[in-house]
Design an enzyme around this catalytic site. Structure first.
Site, PDB file in Angstrom:
ATOM      1  CG  HIS A 172      56.245 -28.555  20.818  1.00 39.98           C
ATOM      2  ND1 HIS A 172      57.540 -28.246  20.469  1.00 39.98           N
ATOM      3  CD2 HIS A 172      56.245 -29.875  21.154  1.00 39.98           C
ATOM      4  CE1 HIS A 172      58.293 -29.341  20.601  1.00 39.98           C
ATOM      5  NE2 HIS A 172      57.537 -30.331  21.011  1.00 39.98           N
ATOM      6  CD  GLU A 175      56.590 -24.604  20.303  1.00 41.96           C
ATOM      7  OE1 GLU A 175      56.678 -24.856  19.078  1.00 41.96           O
ATOM      8  OE2 GLU A 175      57.327 -25.139  21.150  1.00 41.96           O
ATOM      9  NE  ARG A 230      57.888 -29.997  24.787  1.00 40.22           N
ATOM     10  CZ  ARG A 230      58.783 -29.397  24.015  1.00 40.22           C
ATOM     11  NH1 ARG A 230      58.709 -28.100  23.797  1.00 40.22           N
ATOM     12  NH2 ARG A 230      59.739 -30.097  23.437  1.00 40.22           N
ATOM     13  CG  HIS A 300      59.121 -26.007  16.664  1.00 36.26           C
ATOM     14  ND1 HIS A 300      58.910 -26.938  17.646  1.00 36.26           N
ATOM     15  CD2 HIS A 300      59.247 -26.714  15.511  1.00 36.26           C
ATOM     16  CE1 HIS A 300      58.902 -28.157  17.116  1.00 36.26           C
ATOM     17  NE2 HIS A 300      59.108 -28.045  15.820  1.00 36.26           N
ATOM     18  CD  GLU A 374      62.359 -23.266  18.459  1.00 34.67           C
ATOM     19  OE1 GLU A 374      61.412 -22.587  18.907  1.00 34.67           O
ATOM     20  OE2 GLU A 374      62.542 -24.451  18.755  1.00 34.67           O
TER      21      GLU A 374
END
Length: 419
Positions: A172, A175, A230, A300, A374
């Site tokens: 993405h 990020e 994104r 991510h 994440e």
């Protein structure tokens, strides 16, 4: 009244882009927020799509200056309270792109800054030149706009029958901490193989494949044009909307609940599974290496979570308890060492249904240790994590990667050592 209007207009010139935090309390407020995030020029940070907005769940919304008045008026009219999470995103963006030095050797802080795509390509080349015996660069394909997709293969010794681990970053575009981690990991592995017994143990038993930027077109676009982008940058004959969410484009319950077949959404699944060259390149590479790749990591941000399959269904993975144990240990270590909380669990139950993800697909391919991390933070800066936070964010993720990889090495040894 006119004076009021005048003041408003005068004030208007002052407005800036902002990120708001809003928690809807009723279904009506949920519906208003869904409308705001689709009808107005805003960018949802969390959750990624209006589809996921629900009562009593925080929404982080990027509101550009030109929509600010309208959006705030609407919220006020429906008694929806908001707080300003970031009053100055543009300053943060400026901070993230500042003093971008290209020569990795010119400064010790190279890894504590964000780097443009050109710089990352330069770094890949340099890393290979500086480590000719241990680093190999593999071209696995190219992006929609024909940028190369390079994987670094780290092979720190030539033991026979070594297994491997895969790490991809930057699926993405916005990020940015993700590609920063891939660079950090490579640098750490090469620098500390001799002196850190954990990384030595891992690299003695495994090669590592690292893809620093899975979505180069999108990443480049966040540097040049729109920091909040994104998806990838592929075009579609039937619409003027651009891009596919590459993490909804893998063949794992493709385009079911949690993805969208609408090209203008942030979670558009694409025309068919692996329709995108970036997804196809990764899938082809992993298919041809599935017998040696034991661990799959996809990096991510943001929200501080250690996730494992499934995201595409609420069903449990066959080795659910084993995976749970691993991420739990990793989260506990992060908390002990860095005083930071990471949630952990299976994707669908920990965040929401998200079909077509790379981790589920890799798991179904037979890579039974498959994870999505994440990274920092939990919304204070969101995607605009300042460079001064890079080292802690990367060290946290590094600790999780090492914890899990060591466990897998241990389990593999136990299986292969005769009793």
């Amino acid at each position: 009244m006119n004076l009021d209007k005048l003041l408003k207009t005068a004030h208007c010139t002052e407005t800036q882009d902002q990120v708001l935090s809003i928690t809807p309390k009723t279904q009506e407020q949920v519906d208003i927020l869904k409308t705001v995030s689709t009808q107005y020029e805003t960018a949802l940070w969390q959750p990624v799509s209006p589809h996921y907005i629900k009562e009593d769940t925080q929404v982080h919304l990027f509101v550009p200056a030109n929509s600010s008045e309208t959006v705030k008026d609407l919220l006020q009219r429906h008694a929806i309270t908001h707080e300003v999470l970031l009053a100055n995103p543009n300053e943060l963006i400026e901070m993230q792109t500042r003093n971008d030095s290209t020569d990795p050797r010119s400064s010790s802080t190279f890894y504590e800054r964000y780097h443009s795509l050109e710089d990352i390509y330069f770094w890949i080349n340099r890393t290979k030149q500086d480590n000719p015996d241990t680093v190999k660069v593999i071209l696995i394909g190219s992006s929609f706009e024909k940028r190369p997709l390079y994987v670094l293969k780290l092979s720190l010794n030539n033991r026979p029958n070594k297994k491997a681990m895969w790490i991809d970053c930057g699926i993405h575009a916005r990020e940015w901490i993700s590609p920063a981690f891939c660079l950090w990991f490579v640098q750490y592995s090469l620098s500390f193989y001799q002196s850190n017994k954990d990384i030595a143990n891992i690299l003695d038993n495994m090669d590592v494949y690292v893809l620093p930027v899975l979505n180069p077109d999108g990443y480049h676009y966040t540097w040049t044009t729109n920091r909040m982008w994104r998806k990838n940058r592929s075009t579609n004959m039937s619409t003027k909307c651009i891009g596919v969410d590459l993490n909804r484009n893998f063949d794992a319950n493709w385009c079911t609940e949690g993805a969208s077949d609408q090209p203008c959404t942030e979670i558009y699944c694409g025309a068919f599974p692996e329709s995108e060259p970036e997804t196809l390149a990764v899938a082809d590479f992993l298919r041809s290496h599935k017998h040696i790749v034991q661990i799959y990591f996809s990096i991510h941000s943001y929200s501080q979570m250690l996730l494992f399959p499934f995201s595409c269904t609420l069903e449990e993975a066959e080795n659910h308890s084993e995976l749970l144990e691993m991420v739990q240990e990793a989260a506990q270590k992060i908390q002990r060492h860095y005083r930071n909380i990471y949630k952990y669990g299976s994707g669908a139950k920990t965040i929401y249904l998200a079909p077509g993800g790379s981790d589920d697909w890799a798991y179904n391919l037979g890579i039974k240790y498959s994870f999505t991390f994440e990274l920092q933070d939990r919304g204070s800066y969101g995607f605009l994590l300042p460079p001064s936070h890079i080292s802690k964010a990367c060290n946290e993720a590094l600790l999780a990667v090492k914890t899990i990889a060591l466990k897998v090495v241990e389990k593999t040894k136990a299986l292969t050592t005769p009793a």
